[in-house]
Scaffold this motif. Sequence first.
Motif, PDB file in Angstrom:
ATOM      1  N   ILE A 238      51.039  41.677  48.363  1.00 49.70           N
ATOM      2  CA  ILE A 238      51.421  43.048  47.507  1.00 49.70           C
ATOM      3  C   ILE A 238      50.142  43.639  47.222  1.00 49.70           C
ATOM      4  O   ILE A 238      49.044  42.916  47.130  1.00 49.70           O
ATOM      5  CB  ILE A 238      52.031  42.827  46.096  1.00 49.70           C
ATOM      6  N   LEU A 239      49.875  45.009  47.808  1.00 49.44           N
ATOM      7  CA  LEU A 239      48.950  45.885  47.567  1.00 49.44           C
ATOM      8  C   LEU A 239      49.030  46.861  46.637  1.00 49.44           C
ATOM      9  O   LEU A 239      50.084  47.578  46.484  1.00 49.44           O
ATOM     10  CB  LEU A 239      48.462  46.641  49.005  1.00 49.44           C
ATOM     11  N   ASN A 240      48.109  46.963  45.490  1.00 48.02           N
ATOM     12  CA  ASN A 240      48.004  47.798  44.608  1.00 48.02           C
ATOM     13  C   ASN A 240      46.722  48.528  44.586  1.00 48.02           C
ATOM     14  O   ASN A 240      45.949  48.209  43.939  1.00 48.02           O
ATOM     15  CB  ASN A 240      48.277  47.211  43.285  1.00 48.02           C
ATOM     16  N   LEU A 241      46.567  49.528  45.559  1.00 44.53           N
ATOM     17  CA  LEU A 241      45.263  50.097  45.749  1.00 44.53           C
ATOM     18  C   LEU A 241      45.325  51.467  45.078  1.00 44.53           C
ATOM     19  O   LEU A 241      45.918  52.301  45.454  1.00 44.53           O
ATOM     20  CB  LEU A 241      45.119  50.309  47.395  1.00 44.53           C
ATOM     21  N   GLU A 242      44.499  51.667  44.063  1.00 47.10           N
ATOM     22  CA  GLU A 242      44.134  52.817  43.348  1.00 47.10           C
ATOM     23  C   GLU A 242      45.229  53.317  42.674  1.00 47.10           C
ATOM     24  O   GLU A 242      45.582  54.208  42.656  1.00 47.10           O
ATOM     25  CB  GLU A 242      43.454  53.717  44.174  1.00 47.10           C
ATOM     26  N   VAL A 243      46.197  52.612  42.150  1.00 42.95           N
ATOM     27  CA  VAL A 243      47.575  53.002  41.426  1.00 42.95           C
ATOM     28  C   VAL A 243      47.377  52.608  39.971  1.00 42.95           C
ATOM     29  O   VAL A 243      47.720  53.464  39.161  1.00 42.95           O
ATOM     30  CB  VAL A 243      48.609  52.066  41.929  1.00 42.95           C
ATOM     31  N   ILE A 244      46.789  51.421  39.540  1.00 42.19           N
ATOM     32  CA  ILE A 244      46.937  50.860  38.254  1.00 42.19           C
ATOM     33  C   ILE A 244      46.339  51.831  37.294  1.00 42.19           C
ATOM     34  O   ILE A 244      46.941  52.255  36.031  1.00 42.19           O
ATOM     35  CB  ILE A 244      46.141  49.627  37.807  1.00 42.19           C
ATOM     36  N   GLU A 245      45.362  52.969  37.765  1.00 44.51           N
ATOM     37  CA  GLU A 245      44.727  53.881  36.648  1.00 44.51           C
ATOM     38  C   GLU A 245      45.779  55.009  36.376  1.00 44.51           C
ATOM     39  O   GLU A 245      45.709  55.832  35.475  1.00 44.51           O
ATOM     40  CB  GLU A 245      43.400  54.506  37.130  1.00 44.51           C
ATOM     41  N   HIS A 246      46.938  55.028  37.112  1.00 45.81           N
ATOM     42  CA  HIS A 246      48.050  55.915  37.012  1.00 45.81           C
ATOM     43  C   HIS A 246      49.084  55.675  36.244  1.00 45.81           C
ATOM     44  O   HIS A 246      50.244  56.419  36.215  1.00 45.81           O
ATOM     45  CB  HIS A 246      48.351  56.644  38.336  1.00 45.81           C
TER      46      HIS A 246
END
Length: 185
Positions: A160-168
């Motif tokens: 699972i890739l969560n690239l530059e999402v968590i800040e949104h």
Amino acid sequence: MTNTTINKSNILDKKFRSIDGGLSGLPLMEKATKKLNYISSKVEKFTDLANEWWKYDGKFKTLHKFNPVRLEFIISQIKKNFNISNIEEKPLSGLKILDIGCGGGLICEPLARLGAEVTGIDAVEKNIKSAQIHANQNSLNINYKHSAVENLPNNKYDIILNLEVIEHVNNQNLFISKSCELVNH
């Protein structure tokens, strides 16, 4: 291939089964934003930028510049975690990868070219359409879905890739928890 378990309290574990860090993941409507856990002020921004994903000198120029290094790191961690030593044309064959907040597919496409079965999700419908068009133009079979992680069925993925999402997202714990539920332990 080996399969290690992720401790849900440490999504960024040493095995990098889920790597934090994509550049979208936003719903189209304010109503959906509240329901789906995303920061509403980002919706219009990423909707307006959807046509920029594959313009190398466009708004995502910086992503295009550092994507090769990021991909090299991701691929090396995948190979390490799954004990992949071959350097054949499709070394990621047999692996299921979910890219959460895939944007225009800048990470999905190279992973698919390496043989992975890739699903890319994004809560911005225009991003998904842009990604689908580009993948089709390049004869790539990528499963793109207009969705947020909270709305996905409980399919299981090896990576699972969560690239530059968590800040949104508004509720990061919920986001990470749902991401962990989708990992094929």
